[in-house]
Design an enzyme around this catalytic site. Sequence first.
Site, PDB file in Angstrom:
ATOM      1  N   GLU A 197      34.100  28.551  46.251  1.00 29.10           N
ATOM      2  CA  GLU A 197      35.484  28.399  46.718  1.00 29.10           C
ATOM      3  C   GLU A 197      36.336  27.647  45.689  1.00 29.10           C
ATOM      4  OE1 GLU A 197      37.113  29.826  48.959  1.00 29.10           O
ATOM      5  OE2 GLU A 197      35.505  30.743  50.083  1.00 29.10           O
ATOM      6  N   TYR A 240      42.694  24.175  52.320  1.00 25.75           N
ATOM      7  CA  TYR A 240      42.072  25.506  52.341  1.00 25.75           C
ATOM      8  C   TYR A 240      40.561  25.409  52.139  1.00 25.75           C
ATOM      9  CZ  TYR A 240      39.959  29.717  50.899  1.00 25.75           C
ATOM     10  OH  TYR A 240      39.053  30.747  50.811  1.00 25.75           O
ATOM     11  N   ASP A 270      43.418  32.224  52.730  1.00 23.62           N
ATOM     12  CA  ASP A 270      43.588  32.294  51.271  1.00 23.62           C
ATOM     13  C   ASP A 270      44.652  33.353  50.954  1.00 23.62           C
ATOM     14  OD1 ASP A 270      42.382  34.745  51.578  1.00 23.62           O
ATOM     15  OD2 ASP A 270      40.779  34.397  50.118  1.00 23.62           O
ATOM     16  N   CYS A 287      43.763  45.992  51.537  1.00 30.08           N
ATOM     17  CA  CYS A 287      45.158  45.559  51.690  1.00 30.08           C
ATOM     18  C   CYS A 287      45.598  44.853  50.406  1.00 30.08           C
ATOM     19  CB  CYS A 287      45.298  44.636  52.903  1.00 30.08           C
ATOM     20  SG  CYS A 287      47.010  44.448  53.406  1.00 30.08           S
ATOM     21  N   CYS A 327      45.865  52.030  52.964  1.00 29.46           N
ATOM     22  CA  CYS A 327      45.986  51.950  54.427  1.00 29.46           C
ATOM     23  C   CYS A 327      45.121  52.983  55.136  1.00 29.46           C
ATOM     24  CB  CYS A 327      47.446  52.089  54.842  1.00 29.46           C
ATOM     25  SG  CYS A 327      48.495  50.811  54.129  1.00 29.46           S
ATOM     26  N   CYS A 386      41.915  51.429  56.131  1.00 31.08           N
ATOM     27  CA  CYS A 386      42.011  50.133  56.809  1.00 31.08           C
ATOM     28  C   CYS A 386      41.583  50.245  58.282  1.00 31.08           C
ATOM     29  CB  CYS A 386      43.444  49.620  56.723  1.00 31.08           C
ATOM     30  SG  CYS A 386      43.662  48.033  57.517  1.00 31.08           S
ATOM     31  N   CYS A 414      48.994  47.839  62.559  1.00 35.40           N
ATOM     32  CA  CYS A 414      49.727  47.170  61.474  1.00 35.40           C
ATOM     33  C   CYS A 414      51.225  47.505  61.521  1.00 35.40           C
ATOM     34  CB  CYS A 414      49.141  47.591  60.128  1.00 35.40           C
ATOM     35  SG  CYS A 414      49.995  46.842  58.741  1.00 35.40           S
TER      36      CYS A 414
END
Length: 377
Positions: free
Chosen positions: A52, A135, A153, A210, A217, A220, A226
């Site tokens: 991270e 975060y 994030d 995305c 899309c 997705c 969406c």
Amino acid sequence: MGVDKISGETRNITAKISAHYVDNARELPWRIMPHQSADGILPDPYYVWLSEVMLQQTTVAAVVAYFVKFIRHWPTIADLAAADEADVLAAWAGLGYYARARNLHKCARYIVSELDGAFPATEADLLKLPGVGAYTAAAIAAIAFGARAIVVDANIERLVARLFAIDTPLPGGKKDIRIAMDALTPDAEGKANKVGDFAQACMDIGAGICTAKSPKCSLCPVQIHCVAHARGNPELHPVKPPKKAKPIRKGRFFWIEQDGKLLLVTRPPTGMLGSMRALPDDDWAAGKDGHGQPPLTGGWQLRENLVQHSFTHFSLEVDVAVYHSDKNINKTWDNHGAGLGSRKPIWWPIDTIEDAGLPTLYLKAVNRILGQGKRKD
Ligand code: SF4
């Protein structure tokens, strides 16, 4: 749309994203895959934390090789804590944002000396660690410990902003995005790490489907929900504030070569690229141009505007002044080094300069000089 319009749909969205992850999770060296998570297996917090920190401002593709290198050199947090800072910084060279590497090392030492080498398991305690912000604390709590934490994030920010077509420009829109992610995040219950897996599922969709430009899309799993897709303009989200022009600073690096070796210094411990090995320079900084004066008198050859480098808040244009010497420079350097702080000379063989751990900016300059074939060997 505003977050007040977020409806009971969230449960459906969460279920579809979680189901998509089971078959599509990216295999990453720090990750526990969904079938392992289903058996109640959690990843090593050291791996999660290291990945991270590396992933802040950096892509997964760039991070994987660095992560593997770090784990090979320092398999445990105790090994990392025992390492020399210079070695950690050298191993980090090329990843950028070097304060992360210094904080990483500081944090490893803190965990080993103050916490017996064990990571805290709650967001609140993780936040007390050096270099761990909101975060990172949320990501470690969720992914390494399965705690319910709201992980947002850049990939998740984009995905959520589009799903709900959050129109408030960033950074103001972050509040609505966080509320939406809170509504989507499942409860921490059962054997599997639902919260950590969901966060990672969203990261994967944000990174691979995305995407910032031309989102896929048709692939997705939550396309039907969406709002940005329905409006036909997903790339408008998240709404960014107008861009400010970056100031351009000038700096000068000094190439001092003797007997096939190049003079390097260690930068001051605080400030940009702190404690990194580098070419001597003219004290350029984010807020000012460098003074341009060489640290030694001699026959300098100037290569103007050899490197351009973009930092977050400014761009730097670099000249490189080149000096080849056949006399003992160490003495001269001692006499002239006052203006350079206590930067002791490090004579590094030019043949192995790639191993010096120079930050990208300095390595670019070195490669430009070597690539120009203008050295007097
Ligand atoms: Fe992103 Fe398109 Fe999925 Fe909407 S439908 S979340 S814009 S990939």
